[in-house]
Design an enzyme around this catalytic site. Structure first.
Site, mmCIF file in Angstrom:
data_model
loop_
_atom_site.group_PDB
_atom_site.id
_atom_site.type_symbol
_atom_site.label_atom_id
_atom_site.label_comp_id
_atom_site.label_asym_id
_atom_site.label_seq_id
_atom_site.Cartn_x
_atom_site.Cartn_y
_atom_site.Cartn_z
ATOM 1 C CG ASP A 27 -1.558 1.239 1.562
ATOM 2 O OD1 ASP A 27 -2.143 1.807 0.637
ATOM 3 O OD2 ASP A 27 -1.498 1.692 2.717
ATOM 4 C CG ASP A 29 -1.096 8.363 2.585
ATOM 5 O OD1 ASP A 29 -0.074 9.052 2.427
ATOM 6 O OD2 ASP A 29 -1.987 8.665 3.394
HETATM 7 N N1 PLP Z 1 -7.859 8.297 -1.580
HETATM 8 C C1 PLP Z 1 -7.295 9.525 -1.600
HETATM 9 C C2 PLP Z 1 -7.971 10.626 -2.357
HETATM 10 C C3 PLP Z 1 -6.098 9.761 -0.917
HETATM 11 O O1 PLP Z 1 -5.532 10.993 -0.951
HETATM 12 C C4 PLP Z 1 -5.487 8.678 -0.204
HETATM 13 C C5 PLP Z 1 -4.238 8.883 0.506
HETATM 14 O O2 PLP Z 1 -3.531 9.881 0.348
HETATM 15 C C6 PLP Z 1 -6.109 7.423 -0.219
HETATM 16 C C7 PLP Z 1 -7.288 7.264 -0.911
HETATM 17 C C8 PLP Z 1 -5.519 6.231 0.474
HETATM 18 O O3 PLP Z 1 -4.420 5.784 -0.266
HETATM 19 P P1 PLP Z 1 -3.648 4.413 0.078
HETATM 20 O O4 PLP Z 1 -4.500 3.287 -0.437
HETATM 21 O O5 PLP Z 1 -2.336 4.550 -0.653
HETATM 22 O O6 PLP Z 1 -3.472 4.394 1.551
HETATM 23 CA CA CA Z 2 -2.783 3.336 3.330
#
Ligand code: PLP
Ligand code: CA
Length: 306
Positions: A27, A29
């Protein structure tokens, strides 16, 4: 490996786990970065995994970037990553519409310009991206002008989300046979300092409530993102590790797809959250219990350097 579920991954167990897999899905973020800052040690971990012959992929629910934008961000942060190794929901949603739905016609897009680009890259045209500029006069809301070629409504993250967009989506979805697809259901996007902002799940719920029907979603925990990776790179499920910071998206995706799972504590979920799922009698919640957890993916470094 005989360790019980939700155990801390450390010492010799790290090397054993890495030896037992050929592919690792990360993943983004909360795992490899937080916002615009790389998690300390993350780029070394990714680069060393690759040097050690592992296939490495990135699966993110964030629909605001194309594969190319992610690859550019990653290379700026020191990760050795190719565009083809990144599976974001903007790309996966376009792939889903093209290959699974075999969509013929246009999309009414409640989403970002990155989503427009990924749709166009697979030959799907859209209408709707950007602010909806019909305002300022007394409108006949139920008779707004519609594009007759639209055959699907797609909802992703949209900073220009509005009542008019929600209304237009409802009018399209009232037409027989109109598909309804969402990128993901993350309800909140965590920020530094314990703050949060509304995620795509809020926008999708609003459109679902208006249309009185449920969208299909392509993002984690739906298996489609893993299917995309597996079909393009021939990943073996029982030799694949999913690393994430959220139990309800990342870890559940891993469990749904029969992968080994690792929770990292640099993001949203805690060990207490995982233990609460483990203690509950609910089978779906057991899918949110990771096999292992680490404080940070930097904890994998010693095993990779040794
Ligand atoms: N959706 C948006 C618009 C985001 O900005 C983020 C994280 O910054 C996420 C979802 C979650 O992302 P991830 O699946 O990489 O944790
Ligand atoms: Ca995440």
């Amino acid at each position: 490996m005989s360790a019980s579920k939700c155990s801390r991954l450390s010492g010799t167990l790290v090397k054993q786990l890495l030896d037992s897999v050929d592919s690792v899905l990360f993943d983004c973020d909360g795992v490899i970065w937080r916002g615009d800052q790389a998690v300390p040690g993350a780029s070394q971990v990714i680069n060393l995994l690759k040097e050690n012959g592992k296939k490495v992929f990135f699966v993110t629910n964030n629909s605001t970037k194309t594969r190319k934008m992610y690859a550019d961000k990653m290379s700026k942060l020191g990760f050795n990553v190719k565009e083809e190794e990144v599976f974001g929901t903007a790309y996966c949603c376009a792939t889903y519409l093209k290959t699974v739905c075999k969509l013929e016609g246009k999309v009414y897009l409640v989403g970002s310009d990155a989503m427009r680009q990924e749709l166009e890259a697979v030959g799907i045209q859209q209408t709707g991206v950007g602010p909806d500029l019909v305002f300022g006069k007394q409108l006949d809301w139920a008779n707004v002008p519609l594009d007759a070629d639209v055959k699907a409504v797609v909802v992703g993250f949209d900073e220009h989300f509005s009542y008019m967009k929600m209304n237009r989506a409802l009018q399209y979805l009232s037409q027989p046979g109109c598909l309804f697809v969402g990128t993901n259901r993350d309800t909140r996007l965590p920020l530094e300092g314990g703050k949060a902002v509304p995620g795509t799940g809020c926008l999708l719920k609003a459109v679902e409530t208006a249309a009185q029907c449920e969208a299909q979603t392509v993002g984690k925990p739906n298996h489609f993102m893993f299917d995309c990776v597996a079909s393009q790179f021939g990943v073996e499920r029982d030799r694949c590790l999913m690393v994430g910071d959220r139990l309800d998206t990342d870890i559940l995706l891993g469990s749904n797809c029969g992968l080994k799972t690792l929770l990292t504590l640099t993001g949203v979920s805690t060990v207490a959250d995982a233990e609460a799922h483990q203690k509950s009698g609910c089978a779906e919640r057991h899918g949110m219990v990771p096999d292992y957890y680490v404080d940070s993916i930097a904890d994998l470094l010693p095993a990779l350097q040794g």
